[in-house]
Design a protein around this motif. Structure first.
Motif, PDB file in Angstrom:
ATOM      1  N   GLY A 106       0.815  -1.295  -0.033  1.00 40.32           N
ATOM      2  CA  GLY A 106       0.080  -0.012  -0.009  1.00 40.32           C
ATOM      3  C   GLY A 106       0.828   1.358  -0.004  1.00 40.32           C
TER       4      GLY A 106
ATOM      5  N   GLN B  69       2.923   4.131  -1.453  1.00 39.38           N
ATOM      6  CA  GLN B  69       2.839   5.085  -2.861  1.00 39.38           C
ATOM      7  C   GLN B  69       4.033   5.620  -2.887  1.00 39.38           C
ATOM      8  OE1 GLN B  69       0.277   5.143  -4.867  1.00 39.38           O
ATOM      9  NE2 GLN B  69      -0.769   3.642  -3.633  1.00 39.38           N
TER      10      GLN B  69
ATOM     11  N   PRO C 256       1.890   5.101   2.973  1.00 40.18           N
ATOM     12  CA  PRO C 256       0.371   4.759   2.665  1.00 40.18           C
ATOM     13  C   PRO C 256      -0.572   5.835   2.674  1.00 40.18           C
ATOM     14  CG  PRO C 256       0.929   4.117   4.690  1.00 40.18           C
ATOM     15  CD  PRO C 256       2.251   4.707   4.264  1.00 40.18           C
ATOM     16  N   ASP C 257      -1.334   6.137   1.689  1.00 40.44           N
ATOM     17  CA  ASP C 257      -2.488   7.031   1.473  1.00 40.44           C
ATOM     18  C   ASP C 257      -1.824   8.448   1.741  1.00 40.44           C
ATOM     19  OD1 ASP C 257      -4.378   4.737   1.765  1.00 40.44           O
ATOM     20  OD2 ASP C 257      -4.173   4.738   3.844  1.00 40.44           O
TER      21      ASP C 257
END
Length: 166
Positions: free
Chosen positions: A77, A79, A133-134
């Protein structure tokens, strides 16, 4: 025979753990004591995972491929975003350009393009940013070698962007 100016020392691989660095060489499989001379970071699959190539004195080159541990492990997850720069003034490769990536609610990450920064090695000529992540990307700012500044927004994550100085 078998002598080395550097003594075949144990390798070090430091991970930034948010305010402290941890030596992860043994966990990464760097248990050898080869006579290392150069280390280059490259993204040979263009998938955002930087791998390492180690040049050794009088020994084989070693390749350390960056593989995710598991589909649901600590790397899942995360990025990334990358940039391949081309300057229109000065040096065409954009060496000396500084790219800043601003994340909403997080830090501003900055890197300067300097791929020839090691002894007996040269890393990938693209800038790579691991974002975790996110992330929400607010903007990207580039200071080109000639001093010109460029602001960008709306760039997709998970790919390299080829950018030319306006």
């Amino acid at each position: 025979e078998g002598a080395s100016l550097f003594g075949y020392e144990q390798k070090c691989l430091f991970l930034n753990r948010g305010g402290r660095f941890e030596d992860a060489a043994l966990a990464a499989g760097w248990e050898d004591r080869s006579d290392g001379r150069g280390l280059a970071a490259i993204d040979y699959l263009n998938d955002g995972r930087l791998s390492l190539i180690e040049a050794n004195q009088g020994q084989r080159v070693r390749f350390y491929r960056n593989e995710p541990r598991t589909a649901s492990g600590p790397d899942a997850g995360n990025q990334w975003i990358g940039f391949e720069l081309e300057a229109s003034r000065g040096n065409r490769d954009g060496w000396g350009s500084k790219v800043s990536v601003r994340l909403r609610g997080g830090p501003t990450l900055a890197r300067e393009l300097e791929p020839g920064n090691g002894y007996a090695s040269q890393s990938d000529g693209r800038l790579h940013f691991g974002l975790g992540p996110d992330p929400v990307l607010e903007s990207v700012s580039i200071r080109w070698p000639g001093g010109r500044r460029q602001e960008l927004a709306g760039l997709a994550l998970g790919r390299y962007h080829r950018l030319r100085e306006p």
